[in-house]
Design a protein around this motif. Sequence first.
Motif, PDB file in Angstrom:
ATOM      1  N   ALA A  24       0.840  -1.207   0.000  1.00 32.99           N
ATOM      2  CA  ALA A  24       0.000   0.000   0.000  1.00 32.99           C
ATOM      3  C   ALA A  24       0.871   1.251   0.000  1.00 32.99           C
ATOM      4  CB  ALA A  24      -0.935  -0.013   1.207  1.00 32.99           C
ATOM      5  N   ASP A  25       1.920   1.259   0.810  1.00 36.18           N
ATOM      6  CA  ASP A  25       2.828   2.409   0.851  1.00 36.18           C
ATOM      7  C   ASP A  25       3.508   2.633  -0.495  1.00 36.18           C
ATOM      8  OD1 ASP A  25       2.176   2.767   3.507  1.00 36.18           O
ATOM      9  OD2 ASP A  25       4.108   2.056   4.287  1.00 36.18           O
ATOM     10  N   GLY A  26       3.677   1.559  -1.251  1.00 40.57           N
ATOM     11  CA  GLY A  26       4.291   1.656  -2.568  1.00 40.57           C
ATOM     12  C   GLY A  26       3.322   2.049  -3.667  1.00 40.57           C
ATOM     13  N   GLY A  27       2.057   2.249  -3.314  1.00 40.32           N
ATOM     14  CA  GLY A  27       1.072   2.695  -4.286  1.00 40.32           C
ATOM     15  C   GLY A  27       0.282   1.593  -4.958  1.00 40.32           C
ATOM     16  N   CYS A  28       0.420   0.373  -4.492  1.00 41.00           N
ATOM     17  CA  CYS A  28      -0.335  -0.735  -5.092  1.00 41.00           C
ATOM     18  C   CYS A  28      -1.789  -0.698  -4.633  1.00 41.00           C
ATOM     19  CB  CYS A  28       0.277  -2.076  -4.696  1.00 41.00           C
ATOM     20  SG  CYS A  28       1.919  -2.345  -5.380  1.00 41.00           S
ATOM     21  N   GLY A  29      -2.673  -1.061  -5.517  1.00 44.59           N
ATOM     22  CA  GLY A  29      -4.079  -1.150  -5.182  1.00 44.59           C
ATOM     23  C   GLY A  29      -4.876  -1.467  -6.420  1.00 44.59           C
ATOM     24  N   PRO A  30      -5.971  -2.117  -6.306  1.00 47.50           N
ATOM     25  CA  PRO A  30      -6.549  -2.650  -5.081  1.00 47.50           C
ATOM     26  C   PRO A  30      -5.704  -3.802  -4.546  1.00 47.50           C
ATOM     27  CG  PRO A  30      -7.761  -3.487  -6.962  1.00 47.50           C
ATOM     28  CD  PRO A  30      -6.748  -2.502  -7.496  1.00 47.50           C
ATOM     29  N   LEU A  31      -5.796  -4.023  -3.244  1.00 44.10           N
ATOM     30  CA  LEU A  31      -5.038  -5.095  -2.620  1.00 44.10           C
ATOM     31  C   LEU A  31      -5.950  -6.287  -2.365  1.00 44.10           C
ATOM     32  CD1 LEU A  31      -2.900  -3.041  -0.106  1.00 44.10           C
ATOM     33  CD2 LEU A  31      -2.169  -4.052  -2.264  1.00 44.10           C
ATOM     34  N   VAL A  32      -5.518  -7.429  -2.866  1.00 45.96           N
ATOM     35  CA  VAL A  32      -6.237  -8.689  -2.687  1.00 45.96           C
ATOM     36  C   VAL A  32      -5.264  -9.662  -2.045  1.00 45.96           C
ATOM     37  CG1 VAL A  32      -7.377 -10.624  -3.850  1.00 45.96           C
ATOM     38  CG2 VAL A  32      -7.718  -8.286  -4.685  1.00 45.96           C
ATOM     39  N   VAL A  33      -5.641 -10.229  -0.919  1.00 47.37           N
ATOM     40  CA  VAL A  33      -4.804 -11.188  -0.205  1.00 47.37           C
ATOM     41  C   VAL A  33      -5.461 -12.558  -0.325  1.00 47.37           C
ATOM     42  CG1 VAL A  33      -3.895 -11.879   2.051  1.00 47.37           C
ATOM     43  CG2 VAL A  33      -3.939  -9.462   1.398  1.00 47.37           C
ATOM     44  N   VAL A  34      -4.704 -13.511  -0.836  1.00 44.63           N
ATOM     45  CA  VAL A  34      -5.198 -14.882  -0.949  1.00 44.63           C
ATOM     46  C   VAL A  34      -4.843 -15.607   0.339  1.00 44.63           C
ATOM     47  CG1 VAL A  34      -5.105 -17.029  -2.249  1.00 44.63           C
ATOM     48  CG2 VAL A  34      -4.911 -14.839  -3.445  1.00 44.63           C
ATOM     49  N   VAL A  35      -5.837 -16.209   0.964  1.00 43.08           N
ATOM     50  CA  VAL A  35      -5.630 -16.912   2.231  1.00 43.08           C
ATOM     51  C   VAL A  35      -5.962 -18.388   2.065  1.00 43.08           C
ATOM     52  CG1 VAL A  35      -6.019 -14.870   3.656  1.00 43.08           C
ATOM     53  CG2 VAL A  35      -7.946 -16.307   3.044  1.00 43.08           C
ATOM     54  N   GLY A  36      -5.327 -19.182   2.887  1.00 41.69           N
ATOM     55  CA  GLY A  36      -5.567 -20.627   2.869  1.00 41.69           C
ATOM     56  C   GLY A  36      -5.552 -21.143   4.284  1.00 41.69           C
TER      57      GLY A  36
END
Length: 92
Positions: A24-36
């Motif tokens: 996020a600090d690097g300007g990425c978005g939208p952020l999607v986190v894959v969980v398992g």
Amino acid sequence: MGRPKALVALDGEPLVRRAVRVLADGGCGPLVVVVGAAAEEVEALLPAGVRAVVADGWAEGMGASLRAGLAALEALEPVPDAALVHLVDLPG
């Protein structure tokens, strides 16, 4: 590592939070986190606005997680032009 990697803490910060913060600090978005593994515990650590996607076949390996993440991005409106894949166990 003895437990799901996303929950491992480095300098007191869970790796999943560290990854989301840095991206996020690097300007990425939208952020999607894959969980398992430990999906509910990991999701509880995510800040508002970060989307969690469960990779049902996570035990199969990274391919299942990659498929789940890319499918989630493809379902967004608008569909992102590109994707950055970041592994939670590479905190540096």
